[in-house]
Scaffold this motif. Structure first.
Motif, PDB file in Angstrom:
ATOM      1  N   TRP A  36       0.922  -1.506  -0.124  1.00 15.03           N
ATOM      2  CA  TRP A  36      -0.158   0.068  -0.141  1.00 15.03           C
ATOM      3  C   TRP A  36       0.840   1.604   0.371  1.00 15.03           C
ATOM      4  CZ3 TRP A  36      -5.205  -0.060  -0.153  1.00 15.03           C
ATOM      5  CH2 TRP A  36      -6.036  -1.401  -0.339  1.00 15.03           C
ATOM      6  N   PHE A  37       0.594   2.177  -0.845  1.00 14.10           N
ATOM      7  CA  PHE A  37       1.340   3.766  -0.538  1.00 14.10           C
ATOM      8  C   PHE A  37       0.024   4.618  -0.078  1.00 14.10           C
ATOM      9  CE2 PHE A  37       5.814   2.237  -3.293  1.00 14.10           C
ATOM     10  CZ  PHE A  37       5.034   1.122  -3.426  1.00 14.10           C
ATOM     11  N   ARG A  38       0.543   5.736  -0.324  1.00 19.71           N
ATOM     12  CA  ARG A  38       0.292   7.014  -0.700  1.00 19.71           C
ATOM     13  C   ARG A  38      -0.130   7.978  -0.382  1.00 19.71           C
ATOM     14  NH1 ARG A  38      -1.357   6.961   6.653  1.00 19.71           N
ATOM     15  NH2 ARG A  38       1.404   7.943   7.068  1.00 19.71           N
ATOM     16  N   GLN A  39      -0.171   8.932  -1.288  1.00 20.29           N
ATOM     17  CA  GLN A  39      -0.121  10.204  -1.788  1.00 20.29           C
ATOM     18  C   GLN A  39      -0.811  11.611  -1.147  1.00 20.29           C
ATOM     19  OE1 GLN A  39       0.267  10.071  -6.280  1.00 20.29           O
ATOM     20  NE2 GLN A  39       2.147  11.787  -6.029  1.00 20.29           N
ATOM     21  N   VAL A  40      -0.029  12.175  -1.134  1.00 21.81           N
ATOM     22  CA  VAL A  40      -0.803  13.946  -0.955  1.00 21.81           C
ATOM     23  C   VAL A  40      -0.452  14.592  -1.733  1.00 21.81           C
ATOM     24  CG1 VAL A  40      -0.791  16.006   0.761  1.00 21.81           C
ATOM     25  CG2 VAL A  40      -0.654  13.323   1.744  1.00 21.81           C
ATOM     26  N   ALA A  41      -1.330  15.305  -2.646  1.00 21.84           N
ATOM     27  CA  ALA A  41      -0.885  16.307  -3.624  1.00 21.84           C
ATOM     28  C   ALA A  41       0.173  16.927  -3.319  1.00 21.84           C
ATOM     29  CB  ALA A  41      -1.781  17.800  -3.887  1.00 21.84           C
ATOM     30  N   ASP A  42       0.892  16.750  -5.048  1.00 18.28           N
ATOM     31  CA  ASP A  42       2.514  17.500  -4.854  1.00 18.28           C
ATOM     32  C   ASP A  42       3.566  16.821  -3.997  1.00 18.28           C
ATOM     33  OD1 ASP A  42       0.862  20.718  -4.988  1.00 18.28           O
ATOM     34  OD2 ASP A  42       1.211  19.461  -6.440  1.00 18.28           O
ATOM     35  N   LYS A  43       3.618  16.070  -3.892  1.00 15.53           N
ATOM     36  CA  LYS A  43       4.136  15.239  -2.769  1.00 15.53           C
ATOM     37  C   LYS A  43       4.385  13.705  -3.427  1.00 15.53           C
ATOM     38  CE  LYS A  43       3.469  17.288   1.202  1.00 15.53           C
ATOM     39  NZ  LYS A  43       3.486  17.352   3.259  1.00 15.53           N
ATOM     40  N   THR A  44       5.429  13.094  -2.774  1.00 13.73           N
ATOM     41  CA  THR A  44       6.019  11.654  -3.708  1.00 13.73           C
ATOM     42  C   THR A  44       4.968  10.703  -2.986  1.00 13.73           C
ATOM     43  OG1 THR A  44       8.527  12.180  -3.628  1.00 13.73           O
ATOM     44  CG2 THR A  44       7.963  10.012  -4.091  1.00 13.73           C
ATOM     45  N   ARG A  45       4.746   9.513  -4.108  1.00 22.49           N
ATOM     46  CA  ARG A  45       3.841   8.670  -3.157  1.00 22.49           C
ATOM     47  C   ARG A  45       4.948   7.499  -2.774  1.00 22.49           C
ATOM     48  NH1 ARG A  45       0.721   5.814  -7.823  1.00 22.49           N
ATOM     49  NH2 ARG A  45      -0.195   7.789  -8.069  1.00 22.49           N
ATOM     50  N   GLU A  46       4.359   7.756  -1.143  1.00 19.75           N
ATOM     51  CA  GLU A  46       5.107   7.001  -0.217  1.00 19.75           C
ATOM     52  C   GLU A  46       4.557   5.345   0.056  1.00 19.75           C
ATOM     53  OE1 GLU A  46       5.881   8.663   3.692  1.00 19.75           O
ATOM     54  OE2 GLU A  46       3.209   9.249   3.896  1.00 19.75           O
ATOM     55  N   GLY A  47       5.904   4.663   0.605  1.00 25.32           N
ATOM     56  CA  GLY A  47       5.008   2.969   0.726  1.00 25.32           C
ATOM     57  C   GLY A  47       4.935   3.105   2.328  1.00 25.32           C
ATOM     58  N   PHE A  48       4.112   1.908   2.455  1.00 24.09           N
ATOM     59  CA  PHE A  48       3.946   2.487   4.190  1.00 24.09           C
ATOM     60  C   PHE A  48       3.716   1.543   4.621  1.00 24.09           C
ATOM     61  CE2 PHE A  48      -0.533   2.888   4.685  1.00 24.09           C
ATOM     62  CZ  PHE A  48      -1.432   3.135   3.118  1.00 24.09           C
ATOM     63  N   THR A  49       3.058   0.216   3.874  1.00 25.75           N
ATOM     64  CA  THR A  49       3.252  -1.433   4.358  1.00 25.75           C
ATOM     65  C   THR A  49       3.246  -2.093   2.933  1.00 25.75           C
ATOM     66  OG1 THR A  49       2.411  -3.006   5.213  1.00 25.75           O
ATOM     67  CG2 THR A  49       0.206  -1.624   4.039  1.00 25.75           C
ATOM     68  N   ALA A  50       3.601  -3.384   3.252  1.00 28.58           N
ATOM     69  CA  ALA A  50       3.929  -4.299   2.465  1.00 28.58           C
ATOM     70  C   ALA A  50       3.497  -5.821   2.438  1.00 28.58           C
ATOM     71  CB  ALA A  50       4.719  -3.718   1.517  1.00 28.58           C
ATOM     72  N   LEU A  51       3.011  -7.043   2.547  1.00 33.40           N
ATOM     73  CA  LEU A  51       3.568  -8.519   2.447  1.00 33.40           C
ATOM     74  C   LEU A  51       4.576  -9.229   1.631  1.00 33.40           C
ATOM     75  CD1 LEU A  51       0.269  -9.551   2.550  1.00 33.40           C
ATOM     76  CD2 LEU A  51       0.923  -8.898   4.731  1.00 33.40           C
ATOM     77  N   ARG A  52       5.617  -9.735   2.810  1.00 30.07           N
ATOM     78  CA  ARG A  52       6.586 -10.003   1.708  1.00 30.07           C
ATOM     79  C   ARG A  52       6.188 -10.964   1.086  1.00 30.07           C
ATOM     80  NH1 ARG A  52       9.333  -7.451   6.586  1.00 30.07           N
ATOM     81  NH2 ARG A  52      11.153  -6.377   6.041  1.00 30.07           N
ATOM     82  N   SER A  53       7.337 -11.893   0.376  1.00 29.65           N
ATOM     83  CA  SER A  53       7.274 -12.969  -0.356  1.00 29.65           C
ATOM     84  C   SER A  53       7.146 -14.415   0.747  1.00 29.65           C
ATOM     85  CB  SER A  53       8.159 -13.950  -1.303  1.00 29.65           C
ATOM     86  OG  SER A  53       8.593 -12.922  -2.347  1.00 29.65           O
TER      87      SER A  53
END
Length: 126
Positions: A36-53
């Motif tokens: 999952w990623f999130r993005q605020v207007a005019d800012k870089t999209r950032e990842g904050f959680t993920a599932l590993r292999s």
């Protein structure tokens, strides 16, 4: 064609909860690592959680203890449960996928991510 189809999001007051879903359409979810990623207007999209292999969840410091990522293989879906939401969590939220093996670092799914959901807006008011 493989697509990621998101649902959920919305508006909530600070301290509240929201859930997001991401369905892998056209393939099986267990072929992928989802993040999952999130993005605020005019800012870089950032990842904050993920599932590993290996299925292990990874979280960034900003959401650790408040967000939970999970996967339901029968429903071909990855979920994001968000609780104790803060105004700074307000953003457009996206799911992304990469095929195994994949790299996850501090909650961020790395690599040339070609699969993205359409986005869902989360607004947290104070």
């Amino acid at each position: 064609e493989v697509q990621l189809v998101q649902s959920g999001g919305g508006s909530v007051q600070a301290g509240g909860s929201l859930n997001l879903s991401c369905v892998v359409s056209g393939d099986t979810v267990n072929r992928y690592c989802l993040g999952w990623f999130r993005q605020v207007a005019d800012k870089t999209r950032e990842g904050f959680t993920a599932l590993r292999s290996n299925g292990e969840a990874s979280y960034g410091d900003s959401v650790k203890g408040r967000f939970i990522i999970s996967q339901d293989n029968d429903k071909n879906t990855v979920y994001l449960q968000m609780s104790n939401l803060k105004p700074e969590d307000s953003a457009m939220y996206y799911c992304a996928a990469d095929t195994h093996p994949c790299t996850v670092y501090k909650g961020t799914l790395k690599g040339s991510l070609k699969l993205w959901g359409q986005g869902a807006l989360v607004t947290v008011s104070s």
